[in-house]
Design an enzyme around this catalytic site. Sequence first.
Site, PDB file in Angstrom:
ATOM      1  N   LYS A 132     -11.509   8.550   4.451  1.00  0.00           N
ATOM      2  CA  LYS A 132     -10.933   8.487   3.101  1.00  0.00           C
ATOM      3  C   LYS A 132     -11.218   7.113   2.511  1.00  0.00           C
ATOM      4  CE  LYS A 132      -6.392   9.220   0.856  1.00  0.00           C
ATOM      5  NZ  LYS A 132      -4.991   9.601   1.126  1.00  0.00           N
ATOM      6  N   SER A 184      -3.303  13.497  -1.557  1.00  0.00           N
ATOM      7  CA  SER A 184      -4.399  12.735  -2.107  1.00  0.00           C
ATOM      8  C   SER A 184      -5.657  12.729  -1.247  1.00  0.00           C
ATOM      9  CB  SER A 184      -3.954  11.282  -2.335  1.00  0.00           C
ATOM     10  OG  SER A 184      -3.620  10.673  -1.110  1.00  0.00           O
ATOM     11  N   SER A 213       0.011  13.475   1.976  1.00  0.00           N
ATOM     12  CA  SER A 213      -1.398  13.446   1.587  1.00  0.00           C
ATOM     13  C   SER A 213      -2.408  13.853   2.651  1.00  0.00           C
ATOM     14  CB  SER A 213      -1.769  12.060   1.062  1.00  0.00           C
ATOM     15  OG  SER A 213      -1.410  11.988  -0.288  1.00  0.00           O
TER      16      SER A 213
END
Length: 486
Positions: free
Chosen positions: A78, A153, A177
């Site tokens: 990420k 996210s 997330s």
Amino acid sequence: MEAYELTVTQALERLQRGELSCEEWTRACLDRARAVDGRVRAFVQLDEDGALASAREADAARKAGAQAPLLGAPIAIKDNMHIKGRKTTCSSKMLENFTAPFDATVVAKLRDAGAVFLGKTNLDEFAMGSSTENSAFFTTRNPWNLDYVPGGSSGGSAASVAAYETPFALGSDTGGSIRQPAAFCGIYGLKPTYGRVSRYGLVAFGSSLDQIGPLARNVEDIALLLNVISGKDPRDSTSSDIPAPDFTQALGRGVKGLRLGIPKEYFVEGVDPEVKSAVHQAIDRLCAQGAEAVEVSLPHTEYAISVYYICCTAEASSNLARYDGAQYGHSAAGSENIVELFTRTRSEAFGKEVKRRIMLGTYVLSAGFYDAYYLKALKVRTLLQRDFERAFEQCDVIVTPPVPTPAFRAGERIDDPLQMYLGDIFTISVNLAGVPALCCPAGFNAAGLPLSVQLIAPIFSEERLIQTASVHQELWRDKNIRALQI
Ligand code: GLN
């Protein structure tokens, strides 16, 4: 079977037997990413040359007899964690051109374990959001249906794993997330206990909530990855020195006698009937294997959204104060004085949601409102923690829906932040309490979108999650890559 379809466990066995090379494996993932990522848009940067070079190094190391747990395994990261010398954008204009000067501890550990970094994945700006629509660059799509969001996210990480662009990935979870996008994309996603994994080199959002964790298509790979990233780090004083066990030992332990707690507050009106029924089915199947279901209560659940959106915005407003145009990232050109520099830099480079959170957080911390909002929220947070402690006196693992609905359509909630926040109701208490939780795929709804079940365990009991999920996994092998709509 194509090499990109292999699980990490399967591919490592083939590497060992000499039936596959690291370069072939990495190349297969890169080719797959090139073929599908134009539609899925999971990656903000794909580092083809770097990945191939590391894969070749891994092949040479293997030939020389080197042993490392993930030697030659491709992984996606990420884009809010640092890989030295590469950009860390947080999907924000603020950090669009920021190059990481050091490796995050998780990245350094993966490097030592021999992993190959494929690239960085898209996220909601600074990890604030539930759909990846808050990325300043583009929206990632759900590989099961491109009209739908992948969640957020860590939407880029989840979508890249679900679309077989990488066998596994790292995400971060402040309020869901890792778990919510894992649920929306039909894969496994684990948020470890707060303190299990070092946060050094993870761009801070809500420091008392943030935790890095693995996303994968099966629970074995979750355990492998958790093994590598866990443990005390002198660079993160909130990381715990409680020793991390070998999590793969929990696979295949069975669930005989395991008490599953079913919190009544998580099965209320407003939860999608197909979501509820998938969770009930998962519980029934586990009970048929010797587990036992008991009703438990988490009575303060209704306050969780308010508490979370006070705590996380307060922490975010403080953490994001450092982006002032003087030290990191974007700097507004031609400013006459320091106030103008701060104001213009932050106005230009932060997106709408980030600004909303900074303003909310500054408000709840301001003199006169601190006691009424922030201090009160901290007290209720303690009550939420106690809810879990009490529930775990009666059960070993709590089983819930991770999200009240399956994935929603892109654009459907983006103009209604409250609606977006309400969707976090079943994931955020876990962060507020610091306990670990794992989302596991549990079939599909009538529209073909993934359904999921969330397992929650007491602090530092990730083994129980892996133990339960490995039984669950055997009972839910019902769809495969051919059903993906990409
Ligand atoms: N959706 C939640 C939020 O917007 C959680 C985000 C996260 O875990 N990083 O804050």
